[in-house]
Structure formats: C-alpha cells, structure tokens
Design a protein around this motif. Structure first.
Motif, PDB file in Angstrom:
ATOM      1  N   ALA A 167       0.905  -1.266   0.098  1.00 34.30           N
ATOM      2  CA  ALA A 167       0.058   0.010   0.012  1.00 34.30           C
ATOM      3  C   ALA A 167       0.885   1.229  -0.036  1.00 34.30           C
ATOM      4  O   ALA A 167       0.721   2.152  -0.665  1.00 34.30           O
ATOM      5  N   GLU A 168       1.915   1.336   0.751  1.00 35.17           N
ATOM      6  CA  GLU A 168       2.861   2.433   1.010  1.00 35.17           C
ATOM      7  C   GLU A 168       3.403   2.531  -0.648  1.00 35.17           C
ATOM      8  O   GLU A 168       3.560   3.848  -0.917  1.00 35.17           O
ATOM      9  N   MET A 169       3.969   1.632  -1.051  1.00 35.62           N
ATOM     10  CA  MET A 169       4.481   1.657  -2.424  1.00 35.62           C
ATOM     11  C   MET A 169       3.846   2.328  -3.322  1.00 35.62           C
ATOM     12  O   MET A 169       3.879   3.246  -4.263  1.00 35.62           O
ATOM     13  N   GLY A 170       2.287   1.788  -3.294  1.00 41.77           N
ATOM     14  CA  GLY A 170       1.329   2.549  -4.184  1.00 41.77           C
ATOM     15  C   GLY A 170       1.265   3.927  -4.128  1.00 41.77           C
ATOM     16  O   GLY A 170       1.254   4.767  -5.056  1.00 41.77           O
ATOM     17  N   LYS A 171       1.323   4.494  -2.854  1.00 42.95           N
ATOM     18  CA  LYS A 171       1.153   6.083  -2.398  1.00 42.95           C
ATOM     19  C   LYS A 171       2.311   6.553  -2.874  1.00 42.95           C
ATOM     20  O   LYS A 171       2.192   7.687  -3.386  1.00 42.95           O
ATOM     21  N   VAL A 172       3.452   5.964  -2.819  1.00 39.00           N
ATOM     22  CA  VAL A 172       4.667   6.591  -3.115  1.00 39.00           C
ATOM     23  C   VAL A 172       4.719   6.876  -4.755  1.00 39.00           C
ATOM     24  O   VAL A 172       5.168   7.913  -5.300  1.00 39.00           O
ATOM     25  N   GLY A 173       4.394   5.780  -5.395  1.00 42.18           N
ATOM     26  CA  GLY A 173       4.031   6.122  -6.853  1.00 42.18           C
ATOM     27  C   GLY A 173       2.983   6.800  -7.217  1.00 42.18           C
ATOM     28  O   GLY A 173       3.561   8.105  -8.053  1.00 42.18           O
ATOM     29  N   SER A 174       2.192   7.185  -6.674  1.00 41.36           N
ATOM     30  CA  SER A 174       1.061   8.323  -6.831  1.00 41.36           C
ATOM     31  C   SER A 174       1.881   9.832  -6.700  1.00 41.36           C
ATOM     32  O   SER A 174       1.674  10.784  -7.422  1.00 41.36           O
TER      33      SER A 174
END
Length: 132
Positions: free
Chosen positions: A72-79
C-alpha cells in the motif's frame, strides 16, 4: 468378471505414515505452542519445514500483514511521484524550474527505484519459499 479382493487399498507414496515423538520441557513446549500460533502452521509442517527442509525463513501471518502495508505504501509513493512529475512539468512550461530541484528529484527517484528492486527480490524469494 473381476473379483472383489476386499481389504484396504495400498497407501499412496508420499503419504505420511510414520510418526516421530519428542520429549520437551515445559518451557520448550510453551515456546513450541507460541511458535505454532505465530507462524500459523501445525507442529508437523513446522517440524518438516524447519528441521528436514532446513527452511530458516517461514512466512508468518505477521509477514503477510506487513507485506500488505508495504504494498500500500509503495502505491502511495508511486502516486506522489506521478503528482510531483506532473507539477514539475507544469512549472517548466510556465517558467524556469531550478536545476537543483530537478537533480534532487532524479536522485530521490533513483533511490526509490533501487529500494523497489530490493523489495521485489525479497518478494520473489518469499514466493519461492511459499511455492515449495
């Protein structure tokens, strides 16, 4: 016409038919019970994986929960990276973006990509362990 031979059919190969018994102290037994609860495996599977297959790394419920959080954190960082890139492109079109900011962004993006590759390596190793 075939004759019914009766009786139990022979056991399949690979079927667990032998038993191994252990004698443990009370403290050892408590540790074993805690380990079973933490990992989520029964004693037989735990013994086979840790002792017979020399598997040091066993996927636990906690590991899976942490992996979900990391994903989930990786997805947020990508955004966030995409939003920053869009903002930078907008600024470049309107007026000059300082080169220090572009260099810092590129450095941070490079660091993120290195960390992402390392995470994927660990995930692939875990997948191989889970597959076996």
């Amino acid at each position: 016409m075939s004759r019914n031979k009766g009786g139990r059919p022979p056991k399949n190969e690979g079927q667990k038919i032998k038993q191994a018994h252990l004698r443990l102290t009370e403290d050892q037994h408590k540790k074993l019970m805690q380990l079973e609860d933490q990992i989520g495996l029964n004693r037989t599977d735990l013994f086979i994986k840790r002792v017979l297959e020399n598997q040091d790394f066993i996927i636990t419920k906690d590991v899976l929960i942490q992996l979900a959080k990391v994903g989930a954190e990786m997805g947020k960082v990508g955004s966030n990276i995409n939003q920053l890139a869009k903002h930078a492109n907008t600024i470049i079109k309107n007026h000059q973006l300082p080169p220090e900011i572009v260099a810092q962004y590129n450095d941070l993006l490079g660091l993120h990509l290195v960390q992402e590759r390392e995470l994927y390596k660990v995930l692939r190793q875990m997948y191989r362990v889970m597959k076996n």
